[in-house]
Design a protein around this motif. Structure first.
Motif, PDB file in Angstrom:
ATOM      1  N   LYS A   1      72.377  97.531  -5.314  1.00 37.94           N
ATOM      2  CA  LYS A   1      73.366  97.397  -4.242  1.00 37.94           C
ATOM      3  C   LYS A   1      73.975  98.759  -3.884  1.00 37.94           C
ATOM      4  O   LYS A   1      74.155  99.071  -2.700  1.00 37.94           O
ATOM      5  N   GLN A   2      74.280  99.555  -4.879  1.00 34.10           N
ATOM      6  CA  GLN A   2      74.878 100.860  -4.619  1.00 34.10           C
ATOM      7  C   GLN A   2      73.912 101.767  -3.861  1.00 34.10           C
ATOM      8  O   GLN A   2      74.305 102.452  -2.909  1.00 34.10           O
ATOM      9  N   LEU A   3      72.659 101.781  -4.286  1.00 33.29           N
ATOM     10  CA  LEU A   3      71.674 102.641  -3.628  1.00 33.29           C
ATOM     11  C   LEU A   3      71.366 102.166  -2.211  1.00 33.29           C
ATOM     12  O   LEU A   3      71.157 102.981  -1.305  1.00 33.29           O
ATOM     13  N   GLU A   4      71.333 100.866  -2.014  1.00 36.35           N
ATOM     14  CA  GLU A   4      71.087 100.350  -0.665  1.00 36.35           C
ATOM     15  C   GLU A   4      72.220 100.720   0.282  1.00 36.35           C
ATOM     16  O   GLU A   4      71.990 100.955   1.473  1.00 36.35           O
ATOM     17  N   ARG A   5      73.450 100.780  -0.242  1.00 37.96           N
ATOM     18  CA  ARG A   5      74.566 101.245   0.593  1.00 37.96           C
ATOM     19  C   ARG A   5      74.419 102.708   0.956  1.00 37.96           C
ATOM     20  O   ARG A   5      75.020 103.168   1.929  1.00 37.96           O
ATOM     21  N   ARG A   6      73.610 103.432   0.201  1.00 32.64           N
ATOM     22  CA  ARG A   6      73.332 104.836   0.505  1.00 32.64           C
ATOM     23  C   ARG A   6      72.046 104.994   1.314  1.00 32.64           C
ATOM     24  O   ARG A   6      71.443 106.062   1.342  1.00 32.64           O
ATOM     25  N   ASP A   7      71.617 103.915   1.941  1.00 25.28           N
ATOM     26  CA  ASP A   7      70.416 103.898   2.795  1.00 25.28           C
ATOM     27  C   ASP A   7      69.141 104.209   2.009  1.00 25.28           C
ATOM     28  O   ASP A   7      68.216 104.874   2.506  1.00 25.28           O
ATOM     29  N   CYS A   8      69.089 103.743   0.775  1.00 29.15           N
ATOM     30  CA  CYS A   8      67.901 103.911  -0.068  1.00 29.15           C
ATOM     31  C   CYS A   8      67.179 102.570  -0.162  1.00 29.15           C
ATOM     32  O   CYS A   8      67.810 101.536  -0.415  1.00 29.15           O
ATOM     33  N   LYS A   9      65.886 102.580   0.016  1.00 29.33           N
ATOM     34  CA  LYS A   9      65.097 101.369  -0.150  1.00 29.33           C
ATOM     35  C   LYS A   9      64.788 101.188  -1.627  1.00 29.33           C
ATOM     36  O   LYS A   9      64.328 102.118  -2.302  1.00 29.33           O
ATOM     37  N   VAL A  10      65.047  99.979  -2.147  1.00 30.24           N
ATOM     38  CA  VAL A  10      64.917  99.713  -3.578  1.00 30.24           C
ATOM     39  C   VAL A  10      63.821  98.682  -3.826  1.00 30.24           C
ATOM     40  O   VAL A  10      63.754  97.654  -3.158  1.00 30.24           O
ATOM     41  N   LEU A  11      62.961  98.984  -4.810  1.00 29.11           N
ATOM     42  CA  LEU A  11      61.961  98.045  -5.303  1.00 29.11           C
ATOM     43  C   LEU A  11      62.418  97.605  -6.691  1.00 29.11           C
ATOM     44  O   LEU A  11      62.451  98.407  -7.627  1.00 29.11           O
ATOM     45  N   LEU A  12      62.774  96.335  -6.852  1.00 33.94           N
ATOM     46  CA  LEU A  12      63.441  95.841  -8.050  1.00 33.94           C
ATOM     47  C   LEU A  12      62.603  94.761  -8.727  1.00 33.94           C
ATOM     48  O   LEU A  12      62.048  93.890  -8.053  1.00 33.94           O
ATOM     49  N   GLY A  13      62.510  94.846 -10.080  1.00 34.92           N
ATOM     50  CA  GLY A  13      61.778  93.798 -10.790  1.00 34.92           C
ATOM     51  C   GLY A  13      61.861  93.960 -12.287  1.00 34.92           C
ATOM     52  O   GLY A  13      62.271  95.006 -12.804  1.00 34.92           O
ATOM     53  N   PRO A  14      61.479  92.899 -13.043  1.00 36.76           N
ATOM     54  CA  PRO A  14      61.516  92.951 -14.509  1.00 36.76           C
ATOM     55  C   PRO A  14      60.273  93.622 -15.084  1.00 36.76           C
ATOM     56  O   PRO A  14      59.192  93.585 -14.490  1.00 36.76           O
TER      57      PRO A  14
END
Length: 310
Positions: A26-39
């Motif tokens: 969430k923090q990085l997305e607010r900084r206009d960063c695209k995030v790939l998230l997974g376990p």
């Protein structure tokens, strides 16, 4: 460092790691960063999907877990040259990870990364593949496998403990025939892990060298050796009609080894890149703390040469 596209992998099945991963996303997305998230875990490998779905170069991999989670990231990302920020969240020993205390103020961490206020630690890796017969001009008959800690050749069976018989060559010259539980070929990074448990030598991570250590050999004359980094270790499983012998990479099954096949292990042509946030990072401090050296819980400032030991 640019933070335009970032991987965040959290330890599978660990709620604390998952919560922090979601907070970071969430923090990085607010900084206009695209995030790939997974376990990431024994049954979860998100990295092939991450790499295939990336729409632009990946700037960073944030790995929240323990050493096992960091090892998985290194095996999957080293070839791509993606730096890894590994944080001990839900892990145990934490040899490869940065302490969680440095990560609590995550907004400050993103500022440090953006301003290049960090160090990059490059770690040697190993690669292994299977070959048919003793001819050196034939291509591999398997995929190439990578490991940050060690390659291990040992048998596995569900119903009994099996003794292996492994003939070993280095650069085409016969070295020994190890009779025991198996054989470890380790990097300096891996020398403090399984290799140390097998009475292998501990090597400084700044070295480029390879350790070859038998696991519980039945001969007291079979000893670990350290060889130059450009050496090729060839391992021949003998007397294995039931196909029990397998190749393991960092404790993860790589492949079974068929009769007549050999395993060639050598230094990989890529390195794992780990981001270091600690300003006073010390390899020897890591050994003292993680291996409980010098009186287990004694602090460096308590040693007699630095004061009075009470």
């Amino acid at each position: 460092m640019q933070l335009q596209q970032v991987i965040i992998a959290h330890k599978a099945g660990n709620p604390l790691s998952q919560r922090w991963a979601q907070t970071c996303a969430k923090q990085l997305e607010r900084r206009d960063c695209k995030v790939l998230l997974g376990p990431s875990g024994a049954k979860d490998n998100p990295y092939p999907v991450f790499l295939a779905s990336a729409t632009q170069p990946i700037d960073l991999a944030i790995v929240l877990g323990g050493d096992g989670t960091a090892l998985s990231a290194a095996r999957n990302l080293a070839e791509e040259g993606i730096p890894i920020l590994a944080i001990n969240v839900g892990g145990h020993l934490g040899f490869l990870t940065e302490p969680f205390e440095l990560f609590r103020e995550t907004e400050g961490v993103w500022d440090r990364l953006r301003d290049d206020r960090f160090a990059v630690l490059r770690r040697m890796m190993l690669q292994a593949a299977l070959y048919e017969s003793n001819r050196r001009d034939l291509p591999a008959v398997s995929d190439r496998y990578l490991a940050l800690n060690e390659m291990c050749v040992k048998p596995a069976a569900p119903d009994r403990m099996i003794t292996s018989n492994l003939e070993v060559e280095v650069d085409g010259e016969m070295v020994d025939c190890y009779h025991g539980d198996g054989l470890l070929v380790s990097t300096p990074t891996g020398s403090t892990c399984y290799n140390a448990s097998a009475n292998g030598p501990i090597m400084h991570m700044g070295l480029e060298a390879i350790s070859v250590a038998p696991i519980c050999p039945l001969s007291l004359s079979s000893r670990p050796i350290i060889i130059p980094p450009r050496s090729v270790v060839s391992i021949w499983p003998l007397e294995d009609p039931d196909l029990h012998t397998k190749l393991w990479m960092d404790g993860v099954l790589a492949t079974s080894i068929w009769p007549g096949q050999r395993v060639d292990v050598r230094m990989a042509d890529c390195q794992a890149k780990f981001i270091v946030l600690r300003e006073n990072y010390s390899y020897y401090q890591t050994l003292r703390e993680k291996l409980r050296w010098a009186g287990a819980l004694a602090q460096y400032s308590d040693y007699p040469q630095n004061g009075t030991l009470n």
